[in-house]
Design an enzyme around this catalytic site. Sequence first.
Site, PDB file in Angstrom:
ATOM      1  CD  GLN B 126      -2.434   1.109   2.834  1.00  0.00           C
ATOM      2  OE1 GLN B 126      -1.893   0.536   3.773  1.00  0.00           O
ATOM      3  NE2 GLN B 126      -3.593   1.723   2.963  1.00  0.00           N
ATOM      4  N   GLY B 127       0.890   1.952  -1.089  1.00  0.00           N
ATOM      5  CA  GLY B 127       1.741   3.144  -1.201  1.00  0.00           C
ATOM      6  C   GLY B 127       0.938   4.412  -0.994  1.00  0.00           C
ATOM      7  CB  SER B 129       2.393   6.814   4.619  1.00  0.00           C
ATOM      8  OG  SER B 129       1.256   6.310   5.247  1.00  0.00           O
ATOM      9  CD  GLU B 244      -4.726   0.128   6.649  1.00  0.00           C
ATOM     10  OE1 GLU B 244      -5.106   1.177   6.107  1.00  0.00           O
ATOM     11  OE2 GLU B 244      -3.544  -0.144   6.864  1.00  0.00           O
ATOM     12  CG  ASN B 378      -5.428   4.631  18.551  1.00  0.00           C
ATOM     13  OD1 ASN B 378      -5.358   4.140  17.424  1.00  0.00           O
ATOM     14  ND2 ASN B 378      -5.628   3.913  19.638  1.00  0.00           N
ATOM     15  CD  GLU B 379      -2.863  10.115  19.289  1.00  0.00           C
ATOM     16  OE1 GLU B 379      -2.255   9.739  18.272  1.00  0.00           O
ATOM     17  OE2 GLU B 379      -2.894   9.428  20.345  1.00  0.00           O
TER      18      GLU B 379
HETATM   19  C1  FAD Z   1       5.374  -0.196  10.940  1.00  0.00           C
HETATM   20  C2  FAD Z   1       4.563   0.706  10.038  1.00  0.00           C
HETATM   21  C3  FAD Z   1       3.926   0.198   8.938  1.00  0.00           C
HETATM   22  C4  FAD Z   1       3.219   1.037   8.065  1.00  0.00           C
HETATM   23  N1  FAD Z   1       2.692   0.524   6.914  1.00  0.00           N
HETATM   24  C5  FAD Z   1       2.195   1.377   5.985  1.00  0.00           C
HETATM   25  C6  FAD Z   1       1.842   0.924   4.678  1.00  0.00           C
HETATM   26  O1  FAD Z   1       1.980  -0.258   4.364  1.00  0.00           O
HETATM   27  N2  FAD Z   1       1.389   1.810   3.776  1.00  0.00           N
HETATM   28  C7  FAD Z   1       1.231   3.136   4.081  1.00  0.00           C
HETATM   29  O2  FAD Z   1       0.790   3.884   3.224  1.00  0.00           O
HETATM   30  N3  FAD Z   1       1.550   3.606   5.304  1.00  0.00           N
HETATM   31  C8  FAD Z   1       2.051   2.764   6.259  1.00  0.00           C
HETATM   32  N4  FAD Z   1       2.431   3.254   7.476  1.00  0.00           N
HETATM   33  C9  FAD Z   1       2.347   4.687   7.741  1.00  0.00           C
HETATM   34  C10 FAD Z   1       1.309   5.044   8.781  1.00  0.00           C
HETATM   35  O3  FAD Z   1       0.044   4.978   8.236  1.00  0.00           O
HETATM   36  C11 FAD Z   1       1.663   6.425   9.340  1.00  0.00           C
HETATM   37  O4  FAD Z   1       2.789   6.265  10.160  1.00  0.00           O
HETATM   38  C12 FAD Z   1       0.542   7.047  10.108  1.00  0.00           C
HETATM   39  O5  FAD Z   1      -0.478   7.439   9.271  1.00  0.00           O
HETATM   40  C13 FAD Z   1       0.979   8.252  10.936  1.00  0.00           C
HETATM   41  O6  FAD Z   1       1.659   9.176  10.169  1.00  0.00           O
HETATM   42  P1  FAD Z   1       3.083   9.712  10.612  1.00  0.00           P
HETATM   43  O7  FAD Z   1       3.920   8.571  10.946  1.00  0.00           O
HETATM   44  O8  FAD Z   1       3.555  10.646   9.600  1.00  0.00           O
HETATM   45  O9  FAD Z   1       2.818  10.485  11.982  1.00  0.00           O
HETATM   46  P2  FAD Z   1       2.358  11.997  12.093  1.00  0.00           P
HETATM   47  O10 FAD Z   1       1.249  12.253  11.191  1.00  0.00           O
HETATM   48  O11 FAD Z   1       3.548  12.879  12.037  1.00  0.00           O
HETATM   49  O12 FAD Z   1       1.768  12.010  13.572  1.00  0.00           O
HETATM   50  C14 FAD Z   1       2.581  12.142  14.725  1.00  0.00           C
HETATM   51  C15 FAD Z   1       1.673  12.323  15.924  1.00  0.00           C
HETATM   52  O13 FAD Z   1       0.909  13.517  15.776  1.00  0.00           O
HETATM   53  C16 FAD Z   1      -0.468  13.237  15.924  1.00  0.00           C
HETATM   54  N5  FAD Z   1      -1.251  14.102  15.046  1.00  0.00           N
HETATM   55  C17 FAD Z   1      -1.033  14.377  13.748  1.00  0.00           C
HETATM   56  N6  FAD Z   1      -1.980  15.183  13.281  1.00  0.00           N
HETATM   57  C18 FAD Z   1      -2.824  15.427  14.315  1.00  0.00           C
HETATM   58  C19 FAD Z   1      -4.021  16.195  14.455  1.00  0.00           C
HETATM   59  N7  FAD Z   1      -4.541  16.866  13.439  1.00  0.00           N
HETATM   60  N8  FAD Z   1      -4.622  16.197  15.658  1.00  0.00           N
HETATM   61  C20 FAD Z   1      -4.100  15.503  16.701  1.00  0.00           C
HETATM   62  N9  FAD Z   1      -2.986  14.775  16.603  1.00  0.00           N
HETATM   63  C21 FAD Z   1      -2.358  14.737  15.435  1.00  0.00           C
HETATM   64  C22 FAD Z   1      -0.608  11.797  15.529  1.00  0.00           C
HETATM   65  O14 FAD Z   1      -1.756  11.213  16.120  1.00  0.00           O
HETATM   66  C23 FAD Z   1       0.673  11.198  16.079  1.00  0.00           C
HETATM   67  O15 FAD Z   1       0.514  10.902  17.430  1.00  0.00           O
HETATM   68  C24 FAD Z   1       3.106   2.412   8.364  1.00  0.00           C
HETATM   69  C25 FAD Z   1       3.736   2.916   9.504  1.00  0.00           C
HETATM   70  C26 FAD Z   1       4.473   2.103  10.327  1.00  0.00           C
HETATM   71  C27 FAD Z   1       5.176   2.717  11.500  1.00  0.00           C
END
Ligand code: FAD
Lengths: 354, 392
Positions: B126-127, B129, B244, B378-379
């Site tokens: 899944q591409g 993020s 998902e 979860n947020e």
């Molecule tokens: C092991 C792993 C596997 C993954 N697999 C996939 C995959 O196969 N394909 C894919 O596309 N993605 C994948 N992901 C990506 C995943 O979906 C993202 O990590 C996730 O959506 C969170 O984004 P971020 O890491 O950029 O965190 P950020 O968006 O930077 O968030 C950091 C923190 O800020 C909080 N936050 C952000 N915005 C807000 C807001 N508006 N209000 C309150 N709190 C907020 C978040 O809740 C979090 O606690 C994977 C991630 C991991 C770690």
Amino acid sequence: MRRSDETLAEDRLLRDSARRFLEERHPWKEPAARRAAGDPAATWRELAELGWFAMAVPEELGGLGADAHRCLLILQEAGRVMLDAPVMTTLLIAPRLAAGSDSPALASLLDGAAAGDVRFALVTGSDRGAPLRVAAGRLDGTSALAVGAAEATHWLVVADGALSCLDAAATPALRQELRLIDGRAASVLRFDGVPVPDEALVATGDAAARLAAEAADLAIAGTVADALGALAAGIDRTTVYLRERRQFGQPLASFQAVQHLMADSYCEMEGLASLLLWLGAALDGDPVERRRAAAAAKIFLGRQGLAAVSRCIQVTGGMGMAEEYPIGHVFKRLQTAAALFGTADHHLHHLAAG
Amino acid sequence: MDSLFTDDEKAFRRHVRASIRAMLPADLAEKTRAGIHLSREDMARWNRILDERGWAAHHWPAAHGGTGWTPIQRFIFESECADADAPPLSVFGVYLVGPTLYTFGSEAQKARYLPTIRSGAEFWCQGYSEADAGSDLASLRTTARKVDGGWVIQGQKAWTTEGHFADLMICLARTNSAVKPQAGLSLFILDMKAPGVSVHPVITIDGAHSVNTVFLDEVRVPDDALVGELDKGWTYAKFLLGHERINNAQVHRSRREFTRLKALAARTPAPGGGVIADLPGIRQRVAGLEVELSALEATILRILADQTQGREPGPEASIVKVIGSRLQQSISDLAMDVMGEDGIHITEDGSDPDAGERRGWTERHLFRRVVTIYAGTNEIQKTIIARTVLGL
Ligand SMILES: Cc1cc2nc3c(=O)[nH]c(=O)nc-3n(C[C@H](O)[C@H](O)[C@H](O)COP(=O)(O)OP(=O)(O)OC[C@H]3O[C@@H](n4cnc5c(N)ncnc54)[C@H](O)[C@@H]3O)c2cc1C
């Protein structure tokens, strides 16, 4: 006695100079990189030159006579950079046990420790295997995880019947070498009728039991101090990250949900710091209070401390899951600390039993 | 929870239980117990076995090669698979891409891709993020540029689970930067072997390699790689995320792992004699988790009962994602306390029959930090609940 880390200017100076030194010379690195680059013997000599291993030695034994509080400040600093060198036993535990013993077995090694030539590791009995026991001059049983035992020159063995200080190279023990999840090395040692020479006896009988109880509480204090340092650094780093990273056109730091998670973590870290402060004072006082303070700190670490660092990962998002990023290592350091010297459940069980 | 199932459903449970036990090779069950990240070969093998029985895409409509089971029957089937320690199927193909394609894809896409998803012959990733587009997914910067006979995709995807062994990627890319961010995205199918695709491993805190950074450097895809309509990618992606999230509640795995944890606690010696499971503090925590697990199971059953009447997963998906992910973490927290010192080292000690079980728990515990982060943090889920359900 201090009711705050900020009370004495000398404490602050000591802490700040330790922090500067560690951040410059031993900043946090990924465990694999650290193991590849590090020279443990050189690090140990450097720390000895700083006076770390003389500080807790009583003045009458030729040391600096620092109290527990001050030693715990240093261990917190070591925790901040998640130092690999297993300094706790040499810095905090051995000198204090030596001061409480009539025998020269341990005291005679303190000069060597201060110079960096003698390195101690604490060896305690396992909850689960055969207990460590000294009877008729022989040691039997299996140890709990002994952090740093492989690198130590001497093992401080806390057993039923005796506290002894054994020359590691001359002691035939069956060693199982393990890698802890936080990257540090630990051993499980098995002793089968190992002779304990009289010169190695630090204490026997009631005195040994008294020192064993003190060793257990000192080990908890040192472990909590290290974990608290790691947690404080983790929270600092996380707040920096939250100010830098942007989503939805604004810094993560601006989201109230994130702010509240971090505020919770901060409250928990401060609670842990307060319990450690109490424990630091109690280490110089009555054993009953000391036990309660140690249990309290260990329980708080295993519950609130772990919750605090988990939230740091949570707000860091995916990056918090990456091995190359430090916060996961803070989590592992705390998880390790939570399991060593009795879990929160174990201590709660005993506290509740009164 | 027997009283929430009909007699027919109970009979169905007995039927699938017997079949799964007969179909599942013992070594696959063993591997599932031991690890969290299964190899492609292991997942594919189980996928194939299920497909021969017509059960691989069990939750798809019969018209697309599914079973036609009711949502409750699927729930039963999945719980029986987990109970038998069957390997999880790779989520991307069968749970995410399959439903997206049979709902929005062209006839040609359905004919080309659905059979190999069902059989497990092709794996997907899944591409979505990107490094700077996580929670704020709509801000993603990977672009798809129209050229003669197709599209050229340029950008970089982050955290791509299973990207190192996937054959295909479902890729969200920007096709229109003149409109508001959500409105300018499209969904593409991308061949991971195409020139310009390079996959770089990212090691997670459990020490394992399951995620990757994927560079897409001028990757050419044909016209029919576009899924559904141009610039409708956000709608499709959200649809997929709903699926998902329900899946991410992982209720059946949690139930199974909890059962195994109780067994581990019942044979782990306690300090001072007896076993850990008999300590009053542990007994209370076990009972408390049992209650939480029941709440999750009953909640999912309620959602599925609604789905039986044709409703797509809505904001309820967020509820089960939040509850389910927290529960997974609480269970592994308990595991760490049960294991004590034996849970903080990685030992290869072959003489200890529980060493592998403990190692699995330790790795799970570390990796499980992610369940409250991925599939929408979860947020973010709580904000959805507050806004869309509570109207705040
Ligand atoms: C092991 C792993 C596997 C993954 N697999 C996939 C995959 O196969 N394909 C894919 O596309 N993605 C994948 N992901 C990506 C995943 O979906 C993202 O990590 C996730 O959506 C969170 O984004 P971020 O890491 O950029 O965190 P950020 O968006 O930077 O968030 C950091 C923190 O800020 C909080 N936050 C952000 N915005 C807000 C807001 N508006 N209000 C309150 N709190 C907020 C978040 O809740 C979090 O606690 C994977 C991630 C991991 C770690």
